[in-house]
Design a protein around this motif. Structure first.
Motif, PDB file in Angstrom:
ATOM      1  N   ARG A 160       1.088  -1.528   0.347  1.00  0.00           N
ATOM      2  CA  ARG A 160      -0.190   0.266   0.152  1.00  0.00           C
ATOM      3  C   ARG A 160       1.387   0.964   0.007  1.00  0.00           C
ATOM      4  O   ARG A 160       0.704   2.330  -0.635  1.00  0.00           O
ATOM      5  N   LEU A 186       1.885   1.372  -3.271  1.00  0.00           N
ATOM      6  CA  LEU A 186       1.341   1.960  -4.478  1.00  0.00           C
ATOM      7  C   LEU A 186       1.263   3.550  -3.893  1.00  0.00           C
ATOM      8  O   LEU A 186       1.098   4.137  -4.992  1.00  0.00           O
ATOM      9  N   ASN A 187       1.158   4.460  -2.566  1.00  0.00           N
ATOM     10  CA  ASN A 187       0.896   5.134  -2.274  1.00  0.00           C
ATOM     11  C   ASN A 187       1.950   6.132  -3.057  1.00  0.00           C
ATOM     12  O   ASN A 187       1.979   7.349  -3.536  1.00  0.00           O
ATOM     13  N   ALA A 223       3.730   5.569  -6.026  1.00  0.00           N
ATOM     14  CA  ALA A 223       4.093   5.732  -7.174  1.00  0.00           C
ATOM     15  C   ALA A 223       2.088   6.603  -7.420  1.00  0.00           C
ATOM     16  O   ALA A 223       2.248   7.588  -8.614  1.00  0.00           O
ATOM     17  N   ILE A 224       1.177   6.600  -6.239  1.00  0.00           N
ATOM     18  CA  ILE A 224      -0.011   7.049  -7.134  1.00  0.00           C
ATOM     19  C   ILE A 224       0.613   8.976  -6.909  1.00  0.00           C
ATOM     20  O   ILE A 224       0.112   9.817  -7.953  1.00  0.00           O
ATOM     21  N   ASP A 244       3.600  10.265  -7.034  1.00  0.00           N
ATOM     22  CA  ASP A 244       4.136  10.514  -8.336  1.00  0.00           C
ATOM     23  C   ASP A 244       3.378  10.154  -9.576  1.00  0.00           C
ATOM     24  O   ASP A 244       3.771  11.179 -10.631  1.00  0.00           O
ATOM     25  N   LEU A 245       2.727   9.545  -9.941  1.00  0.00           N
ATOM     26  CA  LEU A 245       2.051  10.134 -11.230  1.00  0.00           C
ATOM     27  C   LEU A 245       1.108  10.523 -11.207  1.00  0.00           C
ATOM     28  O   LEU A 245       0.796  11.156 -12.181  1.00  0.00           O
ATOM     29  N   ARG A 246       0.903  11.015 -10.061  1.00  0.00           N
ATOM     30  CA  ARG A 246      -0.345  12.297  -9.747  1.00  0.00           C
ATOM     31  C   ARG A 246       0.646  13.565 -10.327  1.00  0.00           C
ATOM     32  O   ARG A 246      -0.126  14.693 -11.604  1.00  0.00           O
ATOM     33  N   GLN A 301       3.067  13.776 -12.553  1.00  0.00           N
ATOM     34  CA  GLN A 301       3.221  13.260 -13.979  1.00  0.00           C
ATOM     35  C   GLN A 301       2.215  13.731 -14.706  1.00  0.00           C
ATOM     36  O   GLN A 301       2.222  14.726 -15.778  1.00  0.00           O
ATOM     37  N   LEU A 302       0.695  13.822 -14.074  1.00  0.00           N
ATOM     38  CA  LEU A 302      -0.288  13.851 -15.181  1.00  0.00           C
ATOM     39  C   LEU A 302      -0.675  15.536 -14.391  1.00  0.00           C
ATOM     40  O   LEU A 302      -1.169  16.191 -16.050  1.00  0.00           O
ATOM     41  N   PHE A 320      -2.772  10.521 -22.373  1.00  0.00           N
ATOM     42  CA  PHE A 320      -2.520  11.293 -20.986  1.00  0.00           C
ATOM     43  C   PHE A 320      -4.388   9.881 -20.295  1.00  0.00           C
ATOM     44  O   PHE A 320      -4.337  10.040 -18.664  1.00  0.00           O
ATOM     45  N   MET A 345      -5.149   2.486  -9.341  1.00  0.00           N
ATOM     46  CA  MET A 345      -3.525   2.166  -8.246  1.00  0.00           C
ATOM     47  C   MET A 345      -4.891   2.603  -7.243  1.00  0.00           C
ATOM     48  O   MET A 345      -4.811   2.116  -6.282  1.00  0.00           O
ATOM     49  N   LEU A 356      -6.988  -2.759  -0.774  1.00  0.00           N
ATOM     50  CA  LEU A 356      -5.825  -2.990   0.064  1.00  0.00           C
ATOM     51  C   LEU A 356      -5.837  -2.253   1.945  1.00  0.00           C
ATOM     52  O   LEU A 356      -6.136  -3.448   2.683  1.00  0.00           O
TER      53      LEU A 356
END
Lengths: 134, 134
Positions: free
Chosen positions: A101, A104-105, A107-108, A110-112, A114-115, B87, B97, B104
DNA sequence: CGTTACGTTTACGTTAACGTAAACAAATCT
DNA sequence: AGATTTGTTTACGTTAACGTAAACGTAACG
């Protein structure tokens, strides 16, 4: 009360699984339905085990883990050592899940980022005059 | 500066992957190392792509997803439609995720309860006099 | 008695992302 | 030069949890 057993289809409907799954669980020695001729009859005990199997899966246990854990609910193995082993197994799984978890947090987040980056980029592309002006 | 390319082993050491992995990525058209005879030479571009691949994997993208996304960093496809598609792909992955994380969390809380339950049980078994007295 | 429904066994297929092994070539070290 | 290192290709193996298909039995319905 008279029929304490269920056919394979009744089981499937009751628990939302396919026949293949139940036969698979039997092959893996997670369930032990009675055999009447070639047909399977699932007992109250099988249903209890199936509930635990499905719960275990929600927890992310492998079927092999679950098979081990199911032995605990078996009157035969009133064994403290095994009990503790199972407990440890649960703790480990819990740690795994928490770690997952947390990853995941990260990565989330991080991805946010990037987006967000991508979003402004795309908005720029959608308004060419601003981009061209730059 | 003179050697702008890297051998397969240098790549492996630099990015913590195995040769098999790099060849696999090439086979999957994620990387396009130069061929000098039969040997592979990985360029600056390949390294950039590999970084993105590894980052994508941390994000939970499949290699196929990543292959699609990599085309965005390719000068050929300066395409707004594709850009938006990528995107959207990112957004979807993010939603997945978050949902996974929430599931989880539920499973974690659930498992925590089970373990507390089990712990008291085991403690009881470890102190038989109290259990026997009950 | 034909068909439809439900059951069986056996066994190969699926998915992802590589691992592993064989058998070989080329280049570098000693 | 012999040995070691590093590389190559090809192709089967791995893991989990079933899905899918073939080929068949049996049982009730109409």
């Amino acid at each position: 009360m008279s029929t304490d057993t269920m056919t394979i289809r009744e089981m499937c409907d009751a628990y939302g699984v396919t026949p293949r799954t139940l036969r698979f669980y039997e092959a893996k020695e997670l369930l032990f339905p009675i055999r009447q001729g070639s047909r399977r009859l699932f007992t109250r005990s099988d249903r209890a085990r199936l509930k635990l199997i499905l719960r275990g899966k929600r927890f992310g246990f492998s079927l092999e883990d679950i098979r081990q854990l199911l032995d605990l609910y078996n009157p035969q193995s009133q064994n403290l050592a095994q009990m503790k082993r199972a407990f440890v197994l649960g703790q480990e799984r819990l740690n795994d899940m928490i770690r997952q978890r947390d990853e995941l947090n990260i990565a989330i987040d991080d991805l946010r980022q990037q987006l967000e980056w991508g979003e402004s980029h795309i908005t720029d592309l959608t308004n060419p005059q601003k981009t061209a002006a730059e």
